[in-house]
Design an enzyme around this catalytic site. Structure first.
Site, PDB file in Angstrom:
ATOM      1  N   THR A 199       0.795  -1.302  -0.002  1.00  0.00           N
ATOM      2  CA  THR A 199      -0.019  -0.047  -0.097  1.00  0.00           C
ATOM      3  C   THR A 199       0.924   1.222  -0.181  1.00  0.00           C
ATOM      4  OG1 THR A 199      -1.720  -1.133   1.119  1.00  0.00           O
ATOM      5  CG2 THR A 199      -1.912   1.272   1.230  1.00  0.00           C
ATOM      6  N   THR A 253      13.706   4.857  10.082  1.00  0.00           N
ATOM      7  CA  THR A 253      14.663   3.921  10.581  1.00  0.00           C
ATOM      8  C   THR A 253      14.287   2.529   9.889  1.00  0.00           C
ATOM      9  OG1 THR A 253      14.970   4.929  12.682  1.00  0.00           O
ATOM     10  CG2 THR A 253      15.528   2.400  12.442  1.00  0.00           C
ATOM     11  N   CYS A 277      -9.554  -7.690   1.798  1.00  0.00           N
ATOM     12  CA  CYS A 277      -9.722  -6.136   2.050  1.00  0.00           C
ATOM     13  C   CYS A 277     -10.991  -5.518   1.727  1.00  0.00           C
ATOM     14  CB  CYS A 277      -8.763  -5.273   1.119  1.00  0.00           C
ATOM     15  SG  CYS A 277      -7.070  -5.622   1.641  1.00  0.00           S
TER      16      CYS A 277
HETATM   17  C1  PLP Z   1      -3.131  -6.313  -5.718  1.00  0.00           C
HETATM   18  C2  PLP Z   1      -2.797  -5.655  -4.536  1.00  0.00           C
HETATM   19  N1  PLP Z   1      -1.953  -4.578  -4.376  1.00  0.00           N
HETATM   20  C3  PLP Z   1      -1.660  -4.013  -3.174  1.00  0.00           C
HETATM   21  C4  PLP Z   1      -1.970  -4.765  -2.161  1.00  0.00           C
HETATM   22  C5  PLP Z   1      -1.737  -4.151  -0.733  1.00  0.00           C
HETATM   23  O1  PLP Z   1      -0.526  -4.683  -0.055  1.00  0.00           O
HETATM   24  P1  PLP Z   1      -0.123  -4.823   1.532  1.00  0.00           P
HETATM   25  O2  PLP Z   1      -1.012  -5.606   2.050  1.00  0.00           O
HETATM   26  O3  PLP Z   1       1.386  -5.118   1.492  1.00  0.00           O
HETATM   27  O4  PLP Z   1      -0.198  -3.349   1.660  1.00  0.00           O
HETATM   28  C6  PLP Z   1      -2.736  -6.079  -2.071  1.00  0.00           C
HETATM   29  C7  PLP Z   1      -2.768  -6.662  -0.813  1.00  0.00           C
HETATM   30  O5  PLP Z   1      -3.810  -7.733  -0.997  1.00  0.00           O
HETATM   31  C8  PLP Z   1      -3.125  -6.474  -3.414  1.00  0.00           C
HETATM   32  O6  PLP Z   1      -3.613  -7.915  -3.496  1.00  0.00           O
END
Ligand code: PLP
Length: 390
Positions: A73, A238, A326
């Site tokens: 993210t 850090t 999510c």
């Molecule tokens: C296609 C995609 N992009 C971004 C993310 C976000 O990654 P993170 O969980 O490391 O923040 C995900 C997580 O499911 C994802 O599947």
């Protein structure tokens, strides 16, 4: 009975070798990597090694093209904002309708608060990107394109190398959200027009809370997180030494076993899919069956609630997902299936099974034993649902 974990697109189990590699950086070499004493500077070489391990996995030309972050993210947000900031005179973003919220939410925010125009390119019934709409959107006003390499819900793979070439010809930067693709697909970024790429540790048997942003040498860049001089000023804070070392080890292991494991995982996935389609009427596999991650299947059982299925499977120790991790918890079909124009009553019954190198034949057997009974029970509970036409 031991649990069956088929939700690897949500997160993966950290490999035991990765944990072993991380441990010294909690227990002994725990200092700040920027400190001048041995307990801190001891982290310098392992961080360099991790950068090289990632460089090898994604085929970057230089190790300094990799900047460590806190995960997918953060990498995605950094890339999009940097793209908008650094391309003079251009104020638009091109993305797709089926991106992860890590892309869609910042884009919507920029649209609302900064008046940025966002083009969300549609997909067809199989989840394939509309190339004509993409071509049309790529005008001289576009600063950055952000498109996913592989979809987290259906596994559909977009032709990002070609899309990046098209963006380059239009003078726009190209960012690939490769969070679901890194470690699953072979990559050689140095021979592509991809300018930036996001990846995340916990999707490839590495730890959570660590990821990376690839920034091709020469691509203009503005940091999102500002503070100290870590990561050559590209990402202050850090260094998460144990996380970075773990991500590096996970990258090394992924590269070592990718070809062999992809074949094995695909055969498990295909056996599950075939078994479900044979045993259960009115069942469909969604996504692009010709361009798909070998570990993912998104199966839609007509006229059941995918969430009910997920919850019953959970009671039997089987972990899967009724859509993106999510966005689960909502009873409307996911934005991905809606964008694919999958019929509402079918899309509601979508369940995602995602495999990893830790899965075995017995996992598939367990699911195939259980699901037909669950579907029957759930369909029996819906009046008029049995024998309903497609
Ligand atoms: C296609 C995609 N992009 C971004 C993310 C976000 O990654 P993170 O969980 O490391 O923040 C995900 C997580 O499911 C994802 O599947």
């Amino acid at each position: 009975m031991s649990p069956v974990y088929l939700d690897n697109n949500a997160s993966t189990q950290v490999d035991a070798e990765v944990v072993q590699a991380m441990l010294p950086f909690f227990l002994d070499q725990f200092g700040n990597a920027s400190s001048m004493h041995d307990i801190g500077t001891a982290a310098g070489a392992p961080i360099k090694t991790a950068r090289r391990q990632l460089q090898a996995l994604i085929g970057a030309k230089f190790d300094h093209e990799i900047t460590f972050t806190s995960g997918g993210t953060e990498s995605v947000n950094t890339a999009i904002l940097s793209g908008l900031d650094t391309v003079p005179g251009r104020t638009e973003i091109v993305t797709s309708a089926v991106e992860h919220p890590a892309v869609l939410t910042p884009c919507a925010h920029l649209e609302k608060t900064h008046g940025v125009k966002v083009h969300r390119i549609p997909v067809d019934h199989h989840g394939r990107l509309d190339l004509n709409a993409y071509r049309t959107a790529l005008t001289h006003r576009v600063a950055i394109v952000s498109i996913m390499w592989a979809n987290n819900e259906t596994g559909t793979i977009f032709p990002v190398e070609r899309l990046a070439e098209m963006a380059k010809q239009a003078g726009a930067l190209f960012h690939a959200d490769a969070v679901q693709a890194v470690g699953k697909l072979p990559m050689d970024l140095k021979s592509t027009a991809i300018d930036m790429l996001s990846l995340s540790g916990h999707k490839l048997h590495g730890p959570k809370g660590v990821g990376a942003l690839y920034i091709k040498r020469g691509v203009p860049f503005h940091a999102l997180i500002r503070g100290g001089h870590q990561e050559r000023g590209r990402r202050a804070g850090t260094e998460n030494t144990p996380g970075i070392v773990g991500l590096g080890k996970a990258a090394e292991l992924a590269l070592e076993c990718m070809d062999e494991e992809n074949k094995r995982i695909k055969s498990l996935r295909d056996r599950l899919e075939k078994g479900l389609l044979e045993r259960i009427p009115r069942t469909f596999v969604t996504g692009d069956l010709l361009a798909r991650l070998s570990n993912t299947t998104n199966v839609a059982f007509d006229r059941i609630a995918g969430e009910a299925m997920q919850s019953l499977l959970n009671r039997h120790g089987i972990a899967c997902s009724s859509g993106s991790a999510c966005t689960s918890g909502s009873s409307v079909p996911s934005h991905v299936l809606r964008a694919m124009n999958i019929r509402h009553g079918t899309a509601l019954g979508a369940v995602r099974f995602s495999f990893s190198r830790h899965n075995r034949e017995e996992d598939v057997d367990r699911v195939l034993e259980l699901i037909p009974g669950i579907v029957e029970k759930l369909r029996d509970a819906v009046p008029g649902s049995r024998g309903h036409a497609k």
